[in-house]
Scaffold this active site. Structure first.
Site, short mmCIF file in Angstrom:
data_model
loop_
_atom_site.label_atom_id
_atom_site.label_comp_id
_atom_site.label_asym_id
_atom_site.label_seq_id
_atom_site.Cartn_x
_atom_site.Cartn_y
_atom_site.Cartn_z
N GLY A 72 0.82 -1.21 0.00
CA GLY A 72 0.00 0.00 0.00
C GLY A 72 0.84 1.25 0.00
CB ALA A 73 2.00 3.86 1.33
CG HIS A 115 3.11 0.95 -5.42
ND1 HIS A 115 3.35 2.01 -4.57
CD2 HIS A 115 3.67 -0.14 -4.83
CE1 HIS A 115 4.02 1.59 -3.51
NE2 HIS A 115 4.24 0.29 -3.64
CD GLN A 137 7.91 -7.13 3.82
OE1 GLN A 137 7.12 -7.95 3.36
NE2 GLN A 137 8.48 -6.22 3.05
CD GLU A 139 14.16 -3.79 -13.57
OE1 GLU A 139 14.85 -2.75 -13.72
OE2 GLU A 139 14.02 -4.64 -14.47
CG ASP A 146 12.09 -2.90 -3.04
OD1 ASP A 146 12.78 -2.34 -2.18
OD2 ASP A 146 10.94 -2.53 -3.33
CB SER A 154 10.75 4.86 -1.85
OG SER A 154 10.59 4.26 -0.58
CB SER A 155 5.88 3.75 0.59
OG SER A 155 5.31 3.07 -0.49
O1 PAF Z 1 7.82 -4.71 -2.05
C1 PAF Z 1 6.89 -4.79 -1.22
O2 PAF Z 1 6.01 -3.93 -1.15
C2 PAF Z 1 6.85 -5.96 -0.26
O3 PAF Z 1 8.11 -6.34 0.14
C3 PAF Z 1 6.05 -7.15 -0.81
C4 PAF Z 1 6.69 -7.73 -2.05
C5 PAF Z 1 4.62 -6.73 -1.13
C6 PAF Z 1 5.99 -8.28 0.25
O4 PAF Z 1 5.39 -7.83 1.41
#
Ligand code: PAF
Length: 287
Positions: free
Chosen positions: A30-31, A36, A60, A147, A149, A188-189
Site C-alpha cells: 500500500g501507500a 506501484h 519483514q 526493480e 527492490d 518509494s513509500s
Molecule cells: O515490495 C513490497 O512492497 C513488499 O516487500 C512485498 C513484495 C509486497 C511483500 O510484502
C-alpha cells in the site's frame, strides 16, 4: 473493482476472473505511488485480469523498524487502483495471513544474506514467506514487482525456481524499471519520511550512482568508483552508507570488476532517520 479481505471470498473472486484469461498479481504494502501504478499498468498490459494485494507484512520488519508507523491509506489506495481498472483488491487482515499457530518460514540462503539482508536480518525470510503465501492464495499466471527492490526481486525469482513454483513460474515474475522523480530520486513509500531539506539532498544518491556507473563503464577501477560514490554521499549530507556494491545482477555475488554477465550497482544509505535504497544496471550488458 471488488475488494475482499477473507480467503474464501478471494478464492471465489479469483475463480470468476480466471476463465477470462491470464491473471496477474501485483503484491504491495500500500501507500501507493507512481512506481506501484507502473506495476499495475505492466500487469494490465500482460494479462486479462489484475489482482493487487495490499498487506503490510509484519514479518519483514525488524524490531526497531517502522512497522507501527508504516503509512496505511487503504481508502486512498483503493481509489487509485479503481482508476487504473484493477479487477480485484486483496487486503487481508494480519490474522488471515498469519493465523494462530503459524510456524513456517521460507529462507532463501546466500542471495538473502548480503546487501540489505546483512543489516536487516530476517527481512527476506519475511518477504519470501509472504510472497509464497500470496502466490498460493491467488495462484496468478504472472506477478509483477518493482526493480527498485532489486534484491527482493532476485530472492523471489530464486525461491520460485528452487520450489518449482508454477503459479507463477519463475519466468513469469516480471520486474519493472524504477520510476524516478524529476531529480532522479527513486519513488518509494518511505520518501515521505524525509524532511524537505533531506528530500532536496537525497537527489545526490541517484546522481552519485549515475556518476559511478559512468566511471566503471569508462574503465575506472570498481574500488575507486565505489570510494568516490561513498564520499559524494557523505559530502552531500548522507549520515551513513550501509553498502555500495557492484554485484552480479542475478546471484548478487559481489564483483571486483565488470565481466560478461549483467551487473548491478546497489546502494543503501541513511539520510536523517530514513534509509534509502537504489540500484542501477551497469556494464556493456547491463541487466
Ligand atoms: O515490495 C513490497 O512492497 C513488499 O516487500 C512485498 C513484495 C509486497 C511483500 O510484502
Amino acid at each position: 473493482m471488488q475488494t475482499v479481505n477473507r480467503l474464501p471470498q478471494l478464492r471465489e473472486a479469483v475463480d470468476r476472473l480466471r476463465p477470462k484469461g491470464p491473471l496477474a498479481l501485483v503484491p504491495t504494502m500500500g501507500a501507493l505511488h507512481e512506481g506501484h501504478l507502473a506495476l499495475v499498468r505492466e500487469a494490465k498490459a500482460r494479462s486479462a485480469s489484475v489482482v493487487v494485494s495490499i498487506f503490510v507484512n509484519p514479518t519483514q520488519f525488524g524490531p526497531n523498524e517502522d512497522l507501527a508507523t508504516y503509512p496505511r491509506q487503504l481508502a486512498e489506495d483503493s481509489h487509485l487502483l479503481e482508476a487504473e481498472g484493477v479487477d480485484l483488491l486483496w487486503a487481508p487482515p494480519v490474522e488471515e495471513v498469519y493465523p494462530k499457530g503459524f510456524a513456517t518460514t521460507i529462507s532463501v540462503r546466500g542471495i538473502s544474506e548480503g546487501l540489505c539482508g546483512a543489516s536487516r536480518p530476517g527481512h527476506f525470510d519475511g518477504v519470501a514467506t509472504v510472497v509464497c503465501k500470496l502466490f498460493n492464495q491467488v495462484r496468478p499466471d504472472l506477478a509483477v514487482f518493482g526493480e527498485k527492490d532489486w534484491q527482493q526481486l532476485a530472492v523471489i525469482r530464486r525461491m520460485a525456481r528452487d520450489l518449482d513454483l508454477t503459479q507463477p513460474h519463475a519466468e513469469a515474475i516480471i520486474g519493472v524499471p524504477t520510476v524516478r522523480e524529476a531529480d532522479g530520486l527513486a519513488q518509494s513509500s518511505r520518501n515521505r519520511y524525509l524532511s524537505s531539506e533531506d528530500r532536496r539532498r537525497a537527489a545526490v544518491l541517484p546522481q552519485a550512482m549515475g556518476e559511478a556507473v559512468r566511471q566503471i563503464e569508462g574503465g575506472e577501477p570498481v574500488s575507486t568508483a565505489l570510494r568516490m560514490l561513498k564520499q559524494a554521499l557523505t559530502n552531500g549530507g548522507f549520515a551513513s552508507v550501509d553498502y555500495a556494491e557492484l554485484a552480479d545482477a542475478e546471484s548478487l555475488a559481489p564483483l571486483g570488476q565488470l565481466g560478461e554477465r549483467p551487473a548491478r550497482l546497489l546502494v543503501a544509505a541513511g539520510i536523517g532517520r530514513t534509509r534509502l535504497i537504489d540500484n542501477m544496471p551497469i556494464g556493456p550488458r547491463g541487466a
